[in-house]
Design a protein around this motif. Structure first.
Motif, PDB file in Angstrom:
ATOM      1  N   SER A   1       0.815  -1.213   0.000  1.00 45.03           N
ATOM      2  CA  SER A   1       0.000   0.000   0.000  1.00 45.03           C
ATOM      3  C   SER A   1       0.846   1.259   0.000  1.00 45.03           C
ATOM      4  CB  SER A   1      -0.938   0.013   1.214  1.00 45.03           C
ATOM      5  OG  SER A   1      -0.202   0.006   2.423  1.00 45.03           O
TER       6      SER A   1
ATOM      7  N   PHE B   1      -9.370   0.841  -0.445  1.00 44.55           N
ATOM      8  CA  PHE B   1      -8.453  -0.302  -0.432  1.00 44.55           C
ATOM      9  C   PHE B   1      -9.104  -1.574   0.113  1.00 44.55           C
ATOM     10  CE2 PHE B   1      -5.297   3.273   0.314  1.00 44.55           C
ATOM     11  CZ  PHE B   1      -4.906   3.331  -1.007  1.00 44.55           C
TER      12      PHE B   1
ATOM     13  N   GLN C   1      -4.624  -4.594   1.651  1.00 49.15           N
ATOM     14  CA  GLN C   1      -3.846  -3.438   2.082  1.00 49.15           C
ATOM     15  C   GLN C   1      -4.523  -2.752   3.259  1.00 49.15           C
ATOM     16  OE1 GLN C   1      -2.881  -0.738  -1.068  1.00 49.15           O
ATOM     17  NE2 GLN C   1      -2.469  -2.353  -2.535  1.00 49.15           N
TER      18      GLN C   1
END
Length: 590
Positions: A238, A439, A444
């Motif tokens: 991420s 996300f 992530q």
């Protein structure tokens, strides 16, 4: 050259326990150093992401044990440096109660030689971050923290140490995620109309890579024999394209890289740089789980850098130990009053796997903290509040069953953010939830994942994220495609039920000013919203107040934190289930 006792013998006699299956990974050193004759062996001790966890007991690691370990090396005639890769002044009450001042004092006494700032070094504001630099007896380095008003770096990009004729250069690197993982407003002018500081990154990473390469080249020009990255970047996907692996892959010249930010236990891993040369990458984990020990041995055939993680040490420097114990006792005394009893455990982690969950899905502690904000405005301030939100990154610790004190709440919410109430549109709420869920389902983590009180919503992870963001991951505009967040409902106290969100209606939204007013985690969709009330109470005191509102008092007069005892249990149809580690089902991930 003076002969030293073997590393194995030293570890045994000094009382050091290494991490299980400690890894030693070789990486070729700079070829320049082998034309200068014999160079000394050098030991570099390193820490990262300590996050103010200073109340450990021997043989667990502390600043006192690190100080003693460093001195033991020095007493044997070893050449030793002690460095830190960021996030050392924030994390627990022991940091936040004096804005990290005691932590810096401990690091001074422990003999740190160098550090680089992590994103959490900025959590107490820019003025405090710059004061920390002055309080430290050791220098800080960062090649990519820029003052936009002058175009100059705030800190030196490198630090060069001359160790008996060997020149070791450290390149400091700070994560560009600092903007959204600290508070973006701290990097802006007083009116929050423009940035006056930058942490160079670039949406493709080019700005970061260029800054790092310039620093490496400078170190080479100054005659460095070894060039080591001291970065707070991490390896989480991420964080791409700003991870330590990304930086290594797009630069040349590093021999090794000491990393932080992702809390990864990595004794040593080789990563190829842009020229295909292997670079040794290492990180200790977090919270004093390990001390890193890097050895530069120029006597081998090609010159080798090896790393080991040390998980315990039995020695303790008495001066450092006394400072830590006195401060721990003072904080425990200030915050030690018991205010409630938890009949069960409250989680930020997955109860089955132990993996942190608070930044990607609902938990009972996420519900509890959001409920605390919601109840504070509705019950204590006696203001109408429709919905409260709390970012997962602001909820920091599991709470075991048993007594709760003010310190418990401070450990969960250590940042010192304050609660506020704003009038926003349903569209702004939708935008916030969509941004927070961008996300979800990817594996992530996202510190901006929103836990809610007075609301429910679904996240459809099969729908691609189309939210518009800038290169700093600050929100720029609504999703351009089908929204991932659907079926948002807001609790209606009159009806005693959850009703669909109306994009055109005004709602009273509560949260921390970090999220709603200061662009924290990149939440910029509330710009221009009407402020109803701000600066009512600090985050941990909001939570403490909620805990003390519960019923079910025992013989000691302490309320018990169960769903049935919550003041919100009097709201007909309100979703409560603190007994479930995964929360009351307010957030459905499909």
């Amino acid at each position: 050259m003076k002969r030293f006792i073997s590393r194995r013998s030293f570890l045994k006699t000094a009382g050091v326990t290494t991490a299980a299956a400690a890894v030693a990974v070789g990486a070729p050193s700079a070829s320049a150093c082998f034309g200068k004759g014999k160079l000394p062996e050098i030991t570099i001790l390193y820490t990262n992401d300590v996050h103010t966890y200073i109340d450990h007991k021997s043989p667990e690691l502390t600043y006192a044990s690190i100080a003693a370990l460093k001195k033991s090396y020095e007493e044997q005639g070893k050449n030793v440096l002690l460095v830190d890769a960021g996030d050392h002044i924030q994390g627990t009450a022991y940091g936040s109660m004096d804005d990290g001042a005691t932590i810096i004092r401990l690091m001074n006494e422990a003999g740190y030689d160098l550090a680089t700032p992590g994103n959490h070094e900025f959590d107490y504001g820019m003025d405090r971050a710059k004061m920390v630099l002055k309080e430290a007896d050791f220098p800080y380095v960062s090649c990519n923290w820029i003052d936009l008003r002058s175009g100059l770096r705030v800190l030196p990009s490198i630090k060069l140490f001359n160790i008996k004729g060997a020149f070791v250069a450290f390149v400091g690197i700070t994560t560009p995620e600092t903007f959204t993982k600290s508070t973006p407003a701290y990097f802006m002018n007083a009116k929050q109309t423009r940035y006056i500081y930058d942490i160079l990154g670039g949406d493709d990473g080019a700005k970061l890579y260029n800054a790092v390469q310039k620093a490496i080249d400078k170190a080479k020009t100054l005659g460095a024999d070894y060039i080591i990255g001291l970065g707070h970047l991490g390896v989480d996907p991420s964080s791409a394209p700003w991870t330590s692996k990304d930086v290594i892959a797009h630069t040349t010249g590093f021999n090794a890289f000491i990393d932080g930010h992702s809390h990864t236990v990595m004794a040593g891993e080789t990563v190829a740089d842009a020229a295909g040369t292997p670079v040794l990458l290492t990180q200790t984990g977090s919270y004093f789980k390990n001390i890193g020990c890097m050895t530069i041995n120029p006597e081998s055939a090609v010159g080798t850098i090896t790393t080991t993680l040390l998980s315990t040490y039995e020695g303790a420097d008495p001066v450092v130990d006394a400072i830590a114990k006195e401060w721990v006792a003072d904080v425990d005394d200030m915050l030690g009053e018991e205010i409630a009893v938890g009949d069960g455990e409250f989680y930020i982690s997955d109860a089955e796997t132990g993996k942190r969950r608070i930044r990607s899905a609902e938990t009972n502690l996420g519900d509890f903290v959001a409920d605390g904000i919601y109840a504070y405005f509705n019950e204590i301030e006696e203001l109408h509040c429709d919905i409260a939100v709390m970012n997962g990154g602001g909820i920091r610790a599991d709470v075991p069953a048993g007594a709760w004190s003010f310190k418990t709440c401070k450990m969960v919410s250590p940042f010192g953010n304050v609660a506020c109430l704003m009038s926003v549109t349903g569209k702004q709420i939708q935008d916030a939830l969509e941004f927070a869920a961008r996300f979800a389902g990817s594996g992530q983590e996202n510190g901006g994942f929103l836990h809610v009180a007075g609301a429910t919503y679904e996240i459809h992870t099969e729908i691609p994220n189309t939210v518009l963001t800038d290169e700093k991951n600050v929100w720029l505009g609504s999703a351009t495609g089908t929204p991932r967040v659907q079926n948002v409902k807001i609790y209606d106290k009159v009806l005693g039920d959850y009703v669909p969100l109306d994009p055109e209606r005004k709602y009273a939204l509560a949260g921390m000013n970090y999220t709603l007013r200061n662009l924290g985690d990149g939440f910029a969709m509330f710009d221009g919203a009407e402020l109803i009330k701000d600066y009512v109470s600090e985050d941990y005191l909001v939570m403490s107040s909620y805990a003390m509102m519960f019923g079910g008092a025992d013989g000691d007069g302490l309320p018990h934190l169960t769903s049935a005892n919550s003041p919100l249990a009097d709201y007909p149809g309100y979703l409560l289930d603190y007994e479930n580690p995964y929360g009351a089902g307010r957030i459905t991930i499909l």
